[in-house]
Design a protein around this motif. Structure first.
Motif, PDB file in Angstrom:
ATOM      1  N   ARG A   1      -3.675  -2.294  -2.939  1.00 47.04           N
ATOM      2  CA  ARG A   1      -4.378  -3.567  -3.166  1.00 47.04           C
ATOM      3  C   ARG A   1      -4.878  -3.654  -4.594  1.00 47.04           C
ATOM      4  NH1 ARG A   1      -7.534  -4.537   2.364  1.00 47.04           N
ATOM      5  NH2 ARG A   1      -5.684  -4.795   3.650  1.00 47.04           N
ATOM      6  N   SER A   2      -5.344  -2.521  -5.141  1.00 46.40           N
ATOM      7  CA  SER A   2      -5.765  -2.526  -6.543  1.00 46.40           C
ATOM      8  C   SER A   2      -4.607  -2.909  -7.444  1.00 46.40           C
ATOM      9  CB  SER A   2      -6.300  -1.149  -6.937  1.00 46.40           C
ATOM     10  OG  SER A   2      -7.516  -0.884  -6.291  1.00 46.40           O
ATOM     11  N   ALA A   3      -3.422  -2.359  -7.154  1.00 47.78           N
ATOM     12  CA  ALA A   3      -2.256  -2.665  -7.991  1.00 47.78           C
ATOM     13  C   ALA A   3      -1.909  -4.141  -7.906  1.00 47.78           C
ATOM     14  CB  ALA A   3      -1.073  -1.805  -7.564  1.00 47.78           C
ATOM     15  N   LEU A   4      -1.975  -4.716  -6.705  1.00 51.97           N
ATOM     16  CA  LEU A   4      -1.650  -6.142  -6.572  1.00 51.97           C
ATOM     17  C   LEU A   4      -2.722  -6.996  -7.232  1.00 51.97           C
ATOM     18  CD1 LEU A   4      -0.146  -6.212  -2.995  1.00 51.97           C
ATOM     19  CD2 LEU A   4       1.002  -6.166  -5.186  1.00 51.97           C
ATOM     20  N   SER A   5      -3.999  -6.557  -7.197  1.00 52.34           N
ATOM     21  CA  SER A   5      -5.053  -7.274  -7.917  1.00 52.34           C
ATOM     22  C   SER A   5      -4.800  -7.228  -9.414  1.00 52.34           C
ATOM     23  CB  SER A   5      -6.419  -6.669  -7.611  1.00 52.34           C
ATOM     24  OG  SER A   5      -6.658  -6.687  -6.227  1.00 52.34           O
ATOM     25  N   LEU A   6      -4.321  -6.059  -9.890  1.00 54.96           N
ATOM     26  CA  LEU A   6      -3.977  -5.947 -11.307  1.00 54.96           C
ATOM     27  C   LEU A   6      -2.896  -6.959 -11.655  1.00 54.96           C
ATOM     28  CD1 LEU A   6      -4.321  -4.378 -13.960  1.00 54.96           C
ATOM     29  CD2 LEU A   6      -2.552  -2.841 -13.200  1.00 54.96           C
ATOM     30  N   LEU A   7      -1.935  -7.132 -10.747  1.00 56.16           N
ATOM     31  CA  LEU A   7      -0.875  -8.126 -10.957  1.00 56.16           C
ATOM     32  C   LEU A   7      -1.476  -9.521 -11.096  1.00 56.16           C
ATOM     33  CD1 LEU A   7       2.179  -8.358 -11.114  1.00 56.16           C
ATOM     34  CD2 LEU A   7       2.227  -8.698  -8.653  1.00 56.16           C
ATOM     35  N   LEU A   8      -2.479  -9.824 -10.253  1.00 56.82           N
ATOM     36  CA  LEU A   8      -3.131 -11.142 -10.328  1.00 56.82           C
ATOM     37  C   LEU A   8      -3.805 -11.332 -11.693  1.00 56.82           C
ATOM     38  CD1 LEU A   8      -4.104 -13.750  -9.013  1.00 56.82           C
ATOM     39  CD2 LEU A   8      -6.008 -12.489  -8.041  1.00 56.82           C
TER      40      LEU A   8
ATOM     41  N   LEU B   1       5.698   0.301 -11.818  1.00 57.32           N
ATOM     42  CA  LEU B   1       5.569   1.749 -11.970  1.00 57.32           C
ATOM     43  C   LEU B   1       4.377   2.273 -11.157  1.00 57.32           C
ATOM     44  CD1 LEU B   1       7.222   3.750 -13.550  1.00 57.32           C
ATOM     45  CD2 LEU B   1       5.605   3.562 -15.412  1.00 57.32           C
ATOM     46  N   PHE B   2       3.251   1.543 -11.245  1.00 59.34           N
ATOM     47  CA  PHE B   2       2.071   1.925 -10.461  1.00 59.34           C
ATOM     48  C   PHE B   2       2.414   1.948  -8.974  1.00 59.34           C
ATOM     49  CE2 PHE B   2      -0.943   0.944 -13.976  1.00 59.34           C
ATOM     50  CZ  PHE B   2      -1.733   2.061 -13.842  1.00 59.34           C
ATOM     51  N   LEU B   3       3.042   0.849  -8.491  1.00 59.38           N
ATOM     52  CA  LEU B   3       3.378   0.780  -7.073  1.00 59.38           C
ATOM     53  C   LEU B   3       4.324   1.918  -6.693  1.00 59.38           C
ATOM     54  CD1 LEU B   3       3.815  -3.060  -6.655  1.00 59.38           C
ATOM     55  CD2 LEU B   3       2.049  -1.636  -5.661  1.00 59.38           C
ATOM     56  N   PHE B   4       5.269   2.219  -7.585  1.00 57.37           N
ATOM     57  CA  PHE B   4       6.232   3.275  -7.327  1.00 57.37           C
ATOM     58  C   PHE B   4       5.514   4.613  -7.137  1.00 57.37           C
ATOM     59  CE2 PHE B   4      10.050   5.746  -8.456  1.00 57.37           C
ATOM     60  CZ  PHE B   4      10.957   5.086  -7.663  1.00 57.37           C
ATOM     61  N   VAL B   5       4.562   4.900  -8.041  1.00 58.71           N
ATOM     62  CA  VAL B   5       3.851   6.177  -7.944  1.00 58.71           C
ATOM     63  C   VAL B   5       2.980   6.219  -6.694  1.00 58.71           C
ATOM     64  CG1 VAL B   5       2.081   7.590  -9.048  1.00 58.71           C
ATOM     65  CG2 VAL B   5       3.947   6.666 -10.388  1.00 58.71           C
ATOM     66  N   ILE B   6       2.340   5.075  -6.369  1.00 60.26           N
ATOM     67  CA  ILE B   6       1.498   5.048  -5.167  1.00 60.26           C
ATOM     68  C   ILE B   6       2.344   5.354  -3.937  1.00 60.26           C
ATOM     69  CG2 ILE B   6       0.145   3.550  -3.672  1.00 60.26           C
ATOM     70  CD1 ILE B   6      -0.756   2.078  -6.216  1.00 60.26           C
ATOM     71  N   MET B   7       3.518   4.693  -3.858  1.00 64.06           N
ATOM     72  CA  MET B   7       4.396   4.940  -2.716  1.00 64.06           C
ATOM     73  C   MET B   7       4.910   6.380  -2.725  1.00 64.06           C
ATOM     74  SD  MET B   7       4.484   1.967  -1.325  1.00 64.06           S
ATOM     75  CE  MET B   7       4.168   0.271  -1.760  1.00 64.06           C
ATOM     76  N   LEU B   8       5.226   6.881  -3.924  1.00 67.96           N
ATOM     77  CA  LEU B   8       5.790   8.228  -4.046  1.00 67.96           C
ATOM     78  C   LEU B   8       4.793   9.278  -3.579  1.00 67.96           C
ATOM     79  CD1 LEU B   8       8.257   9.766  -5.280  1.00 67.96           C
ATOM     80  CD2 LEU B   8       6.916   9.955  -7.349  1.00 67.96           C
ATOM     81  N   LEU B   9       3.540   9.122  -4.027  1.00 70.35           N
ATOM     82  CA  LEU B   9       2.548  10.139  -3.688  1.00 70.35           C
ATOM     83  C   LEU B   9       2.156  10.032  -2.225  1.00 70.35           C
ATOM     84  CD1 LEU B   9       0.268  10.231  -6.812  1.00 70.35           C
ATOM     85  CD2 LEU B   9       2.313  11.510  -6.290  1.00 70.35           C
ATOM     86  N   HIS B  10       2.130   8.793  -1.709  1.00 69.04           N
ATOM     87  CA  HIS B  10       1.880   8.602  -0.289  1.00 69.04           C
ATOM     88  C   HIS B  10       0.642   9.366   0.137  1.00 69.04           C
ATOM     89  CE1 HIS B  10       2.714   8.572   4.074  1.00 69.04           C
ATOM     90  NE2 HIS B  10       3.165   7.398   3.747  1.00 69.04           N
TER      91      HIS B  10
END
Lengths: 168, 101
Positions: free
Chosen positions: A32-39, A71-80
């Motif tokens: 959610r933080s990453a999507l807020s950053l997108l906003l 990239l942020f979303l990718f790392v978040i998903m990667l680290l899980h």
């Protein structure tokens, strides 16, 4: 009429940016933080358009929204990872102290802003802020920093590969 | 340009403060990193606003370089976070305290 539209667009974009900023620091889940950053980044791109910086606005969407947030979303998903910040912080009273410091900083900046003269904006030519105008300046006056920036990019890529490869 | 520059500067100041607040109160390394991006972006907004106010493109060129450096910083920083997660299985910055002594 045009002025009214500009005020409405500014208000909407500013509200979006502020809402996104609150979302970044208040969301429990990093996604959610990453999507807020997108906003925030999208709202700032709109403001750049209002300020006649179309090249910067496009760069904002391509580099920040297109590359950095992905990239942020990718790392978040990667680290899980476990997302909660459950345990108490090791520094006592860190949060209230942070809020007080931030409020003090904002008060200082507001005091400075009160002294900013609100002169009318300079008249700018039609092509102000286009890729052509910015590019011409980049490749004439600022060609040395431009080449240095490419060096920094190369070093960054190599560093990311070396760090990301992990121990052999 | 109907909106005077101080409005943009005020927005920029509030965004920067929120970013600083995020760095101070969040302990998830990824969110701290996003807060840093927020601060970089708020400063970019001031640069673009003054570029328009003064009618010079130098501010926009500066923003271009800030974006390049921010991209490099994110790539290296995220690589470091992934490396830390690999070795310590956490991204909580309170758990990475080897320098604490």
């Amino acid at each position: 009429m045009n002025a009214l539209i500009e005020i409405i667009i500014f208000g909407a974009a500013a509200a979006g940016a502020l809402a996104g900023a609150v979302g970044i620091i208040a969301s429990a889940a990093p996604v959610r933080s990453a999507l807020s950053l997108l906003l925030v980044l999208g709202s700032l791109a709109v403001l750049y358009l209002l300020l006649a910086a179309q090249f910067i606005a496009v760069l904002q969407v391509i580099i920040y929204a297109g590359a950095i947030v992905v990239l942020f979303l990718f790392v978040i998903m990667l680290l899980h990872m476990r997302t909660g910040e459950g345990r108490a912080t090791k520094l006592p009273r860190q949060r209230p102290a942070a809020v007080v410091l931030a409020a003090a900083f904002l008060a200082v900046v507001a005091a400075v802003l009160r002294g900013v003269p609100s002169a009318p904006a300079a008249a700018v030519p039609e092509e102000f802020g286009t890729a052509q105008a910015v590019g011409r300046m980049l490749f004439t006056t600022y060609v040395l920093p431009f080449e240095l920036a490419s060096m920094v990019l190369i070093v960054g890529i190599i560093a990311a590969v070396v760090i990301g490869r992990g121990p052999r | 340009m109907t909106i005077p520059v101080p409005y943009y500067l005020a927005l920029s100041a509030v965004l920067f403060t929120m970013g600083a607040l995020g760095v101070l109160i969040r302990r998830n390394a990824l969110v701290v990193f996003m807060s840093i991006e927020l601060m970089l972006n708020s400063v970019n907004l001031s640069f673009v606003a003054y570029a328009r106010q003064l009618g010079g493109l130098e501010g926009q060129v500066t923003v271009f370089f800030v974006m390049v450096i921010a991209a490099v910083e994110v790539v290296v920083g995220l690589a470091i976070i992934v490396a830390i997660f690999r070795s310590r299985d956490t991204v909580d910055i309170d758990d990475v305290d080897l320098l604490r002594g």
